[in-house]
Design an enzyme around this catalytic site. Structure first.
Site, PDB file in Angstrom:
ATOM      1  N   SER A 100       0.798  -1.231   0.000  1.00  0.00           N
ATOM      2  CA  SER A 100       0.000   0.000   0.000  1.00  0.00           C
ATOM      3  C   SER A 100       0.825   1.272   0.000  1.00  0.00           C
ATOM      4  O   SER A 100       0.247   2.371  -0.077  1.00  0.00           O
ATOM      5  CB  SER A 100      -0.947   0.011   1.207  1.00  0.00           C
ATOM      6  OG  SER A 100      -2.041  -0.854   0.968  1.00  0.00           O
ATOM      7  N   LYS A 133       0.077   3.653  -2.708  1.00  0.00           N
ATOM      8  CA  LYS A 133      -0.973   4.672  -2.595  1.00  0.00           C
ATOM      9  C   LYS A 133      -0.391   6.078  -2.508  1.00  0.00           C
ATOM     10  O   LYS A 133      -1.108   7.067  -2.759  1.00  0.00           O
ATOM     11  CB  LYS A 133      -1.852   4.386  -1.378  1.00  0.00           C
ATOM     12  CG  LYS A 133      -2.744   3.142  -1.526  1.00  0.00           C
ATOM     13  CD  LYS A 133      -3.609   2.944  -0.296  1.00  0.00           C
ATOM     14  CE  LYS A 133      -4.624   1.804  -0.480  1.00  0.00           C
ATOM     15  NZ  LYS A 133      -4.016   0.465  -0.422  1.00  0.00           N
ATOM     16  N   SER A 151      -6.175   2.699   4.618  1.00  0.00           N
ATOM     17  CA  SER A 151      -5.544   2.081   3.449  1.00  0.00           C
ATOM     18  C   SER A 151      -6.599   1.350   2.623  1.00  0.00           C
ATOM     19  O   SER A 151      -6.369   0.253   2.099  1.00  0.00           O
ATOM     20  CB  SER A 151      -4.435   1.115   3.874  1.00  0.00           C
ATOM     21  OG  SER A 151      -3.507   0.921   2.829  1.00  0.00           O
TER      22      SER A 151
END
Length: 389
Positions: free
Chosen positions: A101, A104, A159
């Site tokens: 993640s 991101k 997340s």
């Protein structure tokens, strides 16, 4: 009258010059070189741009520099000054690894400027259909209207892959968002990153690096909204909303970065200001963190520690940040996070005619050529007078 060989050579060279050909003149004499100004002292050599592409640990310590932490087990790590972009030390900085993640950060860096900062959006079933199995979620429901700011809080704190899918759909779709992310990475000089899944979900061929993730974190912190979302420890999230996206009831969400929240016995890092953590079975634990102390902001990236359990990524990041603040002014950079110079953009208008070249150049070796022509002209006058006699 018979011309001497030296005069013939001069006249031949004059003819070449008159025809427009170039002539290579000899270098200045040794005496001229001796009279030249001495060269200024050479500045300290900058780091080799290829250094960070080599495997292993890279560090350029000065006298009195602290030793690097000796218990680092991550496959790749990097610590840098966020202000100057100087990389203070790194290990396998350009090794391509699954980012989880932490991808991101690039998604937010790309999509935040393209989407409205305010307003609402009604989630559809199609936007949630392809969320990966086992993904981290913030809990979006199809048919419900959410404020765009709430969707971003779902990305940064929980997340939430569901929030990424919805925002990507608003941005033109999954494939278009991935292509935009790829282009943004290249523009920043982050050439190790290959985007397949914008939410960081494990996908074949998707990789990034400690270097690239630090670049994304540094660039993201220049966006006030990115920096604000990345620093949030917790926030209320709408469990239900009215037609205008106003929550009718909420539940709490908390940032999954333990260095930011101080949860699970990790301990909040002093001066921390974000950025993003991640985990997947392929990537292991990954983390990009920024912290500020004594007017200086450092970035640290840690990817996939090999020992120490689920919280090792936080403790290795803590050790690197502590080292980086202690090493201020005691190490020379081993690289830079600054993006490459922008390429010049060609004008779309009609071509502009180039100005005519000057008749005479006054730089380089033009003055010896002019002097030679003057001597030849004088020689021609003398020869003319001799012939008349």
């Amino acid at each position: 009258m018979t011309l001497s060989p030296s005069v013939r050579r001069l006249l031949s060279r004059a003819a070449v010059l008159a025809a427009g050909a170039s002539v290579v003149l000899g270098p200045p004499s040794a005496g001229a070189a001796a009279r030249a100004e001495p060269a200024p002292p050479r500045a300290q050599a900058p780091p080799d741009p290829a250094l960070l592409h080599r495997p292993g640990v890279h560090l350029r310590p000065r006298q009195g520099a602290p030793d690097l932490p000796d218990d680092l087990s991550a496959l790749s790590w990097l610590v840098a000054d966020a202000g100057s972009g100087e990389v203070l030390a790194a290990h396998n900085a350009h090794l391509g690894l699954p980012p989880a993640s932490t991808m991101k950060t690039l998604f937010a860096l790309t999509a935040l400027p393209r989407l409205p900062r305010n307003g609402t959006h009604t989630v559809t079933d199609a936007e949630l259909d392809d969320v990966g199995e086992g993904s981290s979620l913030v809990g979006l429901d199809a048919g419900r209207t959410y404020r765009i700011a709430d969707l971003w809080r779902g990305v940064f704190l929980s997340s939430g892959n569901d929030a990424v899918h919805v925002l990507a759909a608003m941005n033109g779709g999954w494939a278009q968002t991935a292509a935009q992310m790829q282009a943004r990475a290249r523009a920043l000089g982050a050439t190790d990153t290959h985007v397949v899944s914008p939410d960081g979900y494990d996908a074949e061929g998707q990789v990034s690096s400690a270097y690239d993730l630090a670049v994304f974190g540094r660039a993201g912190l220049t966006d006030p909204d990115f920096a604000r979302y990345a620093a949030l420890t917790d926030a209320p999230f709408p469990g239900d909303t009215d037609a205008e996206g106003r929550p009718t009831w909420t539940y709490g969400i908390e940032n999954t970065n333990r260095l930011l929240t101080g949860e699970d016995g990790v301990g909040r890092y002093p001066g921390i200001i974000g950025v993003k953590n991640g985990y997947t079975s392929d990537a292991g634990y990954t983390l990009v963190t920024a912290a500020r102390r004594d007017g200086r902001t450092l970035l640290a990236t840690v990817m996939n520690p090999q020992r120490g359990g689920a919280f090792a990524v936080y403790e290795e990041t803590r050790a690197l940040l502590d080292w980086g603040f202690a090493a201020a002014g005691r190490v020379d950079p081993v690289g830079s996070l600054r993006p490459p110079p922008a390429r010049p953009v060609r004008s779309a208008g009609p071509p502009v005619a180039a100005p005519a070249p000057p008749a005479v150049s006054h730089t380089g070796y033009a003055w010896p050529v002019a002097a030679l022509l003057a001597v030849l002209a004088a020689a021609a006058v003398v020869l003319h007078r001799l012939r008349r006699r």
